[in-house]
Design an enzyme around this catalytic site. Structure first.
Site, PDB file in Angstrom:
ATOM      1  N   TYR A 178      46.732  71.010  50.490  1.00  0.00           N
ATOM      2  CA  TYR A 178      47.430  72.271  50.781  1.00  0.00           C
ATOM      3  C   TYR A 178      46.458  73.436  50.881  1.00  0.00           C
ATOM      4  CZ  TYR A 178      47.199  71.946  45.701  1.00  0.00           C
ATOM      5  OH  TYR A 178      46.756  71.736  44.407  1.00  0.00           O
ATOM      6  N   GLY A 227      43.462  56.235  51.993  1.00  0.00           N
ATOM      7  CA  GLY A 227      42.975  56.354  50.627  1.00  0.00           C
ATOM      8  C   GLY A 227      43.648  55.360  49.708  1.00  0.00           C
ATOM      9  N   ASN A 228      42.924  54.942  48.660  1.00  0.00           N
ATOM     10  CA  ASN A 228      43.482  53.945  47.745  1.00  0.00           C
ATOM     11  C   ASN A 228      43.364  54.353  46.271  1.00  0.00           C
ATOM     12  OD1 ASN A 228      40.732  53.678  47.483  1.00  0.00           O
ATOM     13  ND2 ASN A 228      40.636  51.548  48.188  1.00  0.00           N
ATOM     14  N   ASP A 287      54.503  63.966  40.093  1.00  0.00           N
ATOM     15  CA  ASP A 287      54.108  63.891  41.499  1.00  0.00           C
ATOM     16  C   ASP A 287      55.107  63.046  42.287  1.00  0.00           C
ATOM     17  OD1 ASP A 287      51.846  65.475  41.314  1.00  0.00           O
ATOM     18  OD2 ASP A 287      50.514  63.786  40.876  1.00  0.00           O
ATOM     19  N   GLY A 301      50.953  69.449  51.643  1.00  0.00           N
ATOM     20  CA  GLY A 301      51.398  69.063  50.309  1.00  0.00           C
ATOM     21  C   GLY A 301      51.867  70.198  49.423  1.00  0.00           C
ATOM     22  N   LYS A 312      43.814  62.381  35.517  1.00  0.00           N
ATOM     23  CA  LYS A 312      45.168  61.812  35.525  1.00  0.00           C
ATOM     24  C   LYS A 312      45.209  60.397  34.955  1.00  0.00           C
ATOM     25  CE  LYS A 312      47.124  64.546  39.315  1.00  0.00           C
ATOM     26  NZ  LYS A 312      47.863  64.506  40.598  1.00  0.00           N
ATOM     27  N   ASN A 366      50.495  63.192  35.086  1.00  0.00           N
ATOM     28  CA  ASN A 366      50.173  64.586  35.402  1.00  0.00           C
ATOM     29  C   ASN A 366      50.940  65.574  34.529  1.00  0.00           C
ATOM     30  OD1 ASN A 366      52.773  64.453  36.549  1.00  0.00           O
ATOM     31  ND2 ASN A 366      52.213  65.880  38.178  1.00  0.00           N
ATOM     32  N   SER A 417      48.576  76.587  40.289  1.00  0.00           N
ATOM     33  CA  SER A 417      49.532  76.192  39.250  1.00  0.00           C
ATOM     34  C   SER A 417      49.943  77.345  38.350  1.00  0.00           C
ATOM     35  CB  SER A 417      48.942  75.061  38.400  1.00  0.00           C
ATOM     36  OG  SER A 417      48.813  73.882  39.164  1.00  0.00           O
ATOM     37  N   THR A 441      45.358  67.421  36.119  1.00  0.00           N
ATOM     38  CA  THR A 441      44.929  67.246  37.496  1.00  0.00           C
ATOM     39  C   THR A 441      43.597  66.503  37.543  1.00  0.00           C
ATOM     40  OG1 THR A 441      44.628  68.381  39.617  1.00  0.00           O
ATOM     41  CG2 THR A 441      43.734  69.480  37.670  1.00  0.00           C
TER      42      THR A 441
END
Length: 416
Positions: free
Chosen positions: A193, A113-114, A89, A214, A53, A74, A14, A49
């Site tokens: 990523y 994923g959830n 995002d 990503g 979040k 975010n 970032s 992050t």
């Protein structure tokens, strides 16, 4: 002050991305006490992050409807002490899909994923009129499914990974789903990523599916956050330019090919040109074993050497921004290729057999008999072609010409 709020931020991109956008200072803020941090409010703008979040929402005076629906923020703007939260995002994911020409409209979407990232994907999929949205999880909630639900997986047309499975340093985590079950799937998006090509994406490529990481989402969410930071609107080209710069600066450039094809020389040249740390696998092995390659072959045998080579590649390939010269036999083990591809582009230096025969094979155990060069060439040539991302035809000993060809292939790869 502005920056990124989170924990364990040493591997974050970032800072590089934000300072590339507007050349203003951007801080990495590792924090364990949110109460004190938000009581002081000593910041102008923040990105947020993992793992904060959701936790930051209670400190905000206002939250956009989309961030509220997802349950994750975010980006936070401090306007004279009044804090407003956003979720960029969403913008990042939309841009990633657009850039890669992936449509979710009318399609069945699968999400691994959830958590909060999964909810972001669900929001975007609903916004663009996905037909069905299936969420798969280790501990599924109501209307969700286990990772091994073969019936639902068979319906999925676009698959997203919203879990940390396969993320550095656990690059070799076992896959959550069997790619063979995804018979109707045409695209796989892994929002990880690091590595650039996770095991999931490499498996998708092997099954002829579009595979996307990503990184573009990361860059564009930062560009969108910067718009809120500075109350400006950026052109889309800024996102694309920064993405390409970041990709070039973090990916490894890996040279494969026959012994004596020039891999060591051109990896040094690439290292200097692109400011990448140089790793010559053979030299690395010799230095770490206090023994020359011919001596390892002589005293321990080829099978032991190949295991040493594999272990070395496993360690080195997790690094970023490297120029890597490989041994000629690296392609004999598919796992070597998978390790190297996770963070690297594999470039095959394709030198004709007749020119290889003119080279001096001194110090190469498998070429004690000069006739062996033709056998090695016939045994390995199809593997170099099969595993490379780009092929460079190396004709003669025109060094600048070959280096120029490597540069062209790198640009093709990044632009594609």
């Amino acid at each position: 002050m502005r920056g990124l709020l989170g924990k364990h931020l040493s591997h974050s991109y970032s800072k590089v991305i934000h300072e590339r956008i507007d050349q203003q200072e951007y801080n990495l803020i590792e924090c364990d006490d949110l109460d004190s941090f938000f009581q002081e409010k000593s910041f102008k703008a923040l990105n947020v992050t993992i793992p904060y979040k959701f936790d930051v929402i209670k400190y905000l005076d206002e939250t956009t409807s989309s961030a509220k629906e997802i349950g994750a923020v975010n980006t936070i703007i401090n306007n004279s002490g009044r804090l407003k939260g956003y979720n960029t995002d969403i913008d990042g994911l939309e841009f990633l899909l657009e850039y890669n020409s992936i449509s979710v409209k009318g399609k069945t979407i699968g999400i691994l994923g959830n958590g909060a990232t999964s909810r972001t994907i669900q929001y975007v999929a609903k916004k663009f009129n996905a037909k069905n949205i299936y969420v798969f999880a280790r501990n599924p909630k109501e209307n969700e499914y286990f990772f091994d639900n073969d019936v639902k997986l068979a319906e999925v047309e676009v698959l997203f990974n919203a879990t940390p499975n396969g993320m550095y340093p656990n690059n070799d985590d076992s896959l959550l789903v069997d790619m063979a079950l995804l018979s109707n799937c045409s695209a796989v998006i892994d929002l990880i990523y690091n590595p650039l090509r996770s095991s999931l994406l490499l498996c998708a490529e092997n099954h002829n599916k579009k595979a996307v990481n990503g990184l573009m989402m990361l860059v564009h969410q930062a560009v969108k956050a910067n718009e809120y930071f500075n109350n400006v609107i950026h052109e889309k080209s800024i996102t694309i330019d920064i993405y390409k710069d970041v990709l070039l600066n973090i990916m490894n450039i890996v040279l494969i090919g026959m012994p004596m094809s020039g891999k060591s020389y051109y990896s040094r040249a690439v290292s200097e040109k692109y400011n990448k740390e140089l790793y010559d696998i053979d030299k690395y092995i010799e230095e770490n074993n206090n023994m020359s390659i011919p001596k390892i072959f002589e005293t321990k045998g080829e099978s032991i050497f190949r295991q040493i080579e594999k272990d070395s590649i496993y360690k080195i390939s997790k690094g970023l921004n490297l120029a890597i010269s490989t041994g000629g036999g690296v392609v004999l083990d598919k796992e070597n290729i998978d390790f190297l591809k996770q963070n690297g582009i594999l470039i095959f230096l394709d030198m004709p057999l007749n020119e290889l025969k003119q080279c001096n094979p001194k110090g190469r155990p498998l070429l004690k008999d000069p006739k062996n060069i033709e056998k090695l060439y016939n045994d390995r040539y199809h593997l170099y072609n099969k595993y490379c991302d780009k092929r460079v035809e190396k004709r003669g000993f025109k060094r600048l010409d070959t280096l120029s060809k490597i540069e062209v292939k790198l640009n093709e790869y990044i632009n594609s």
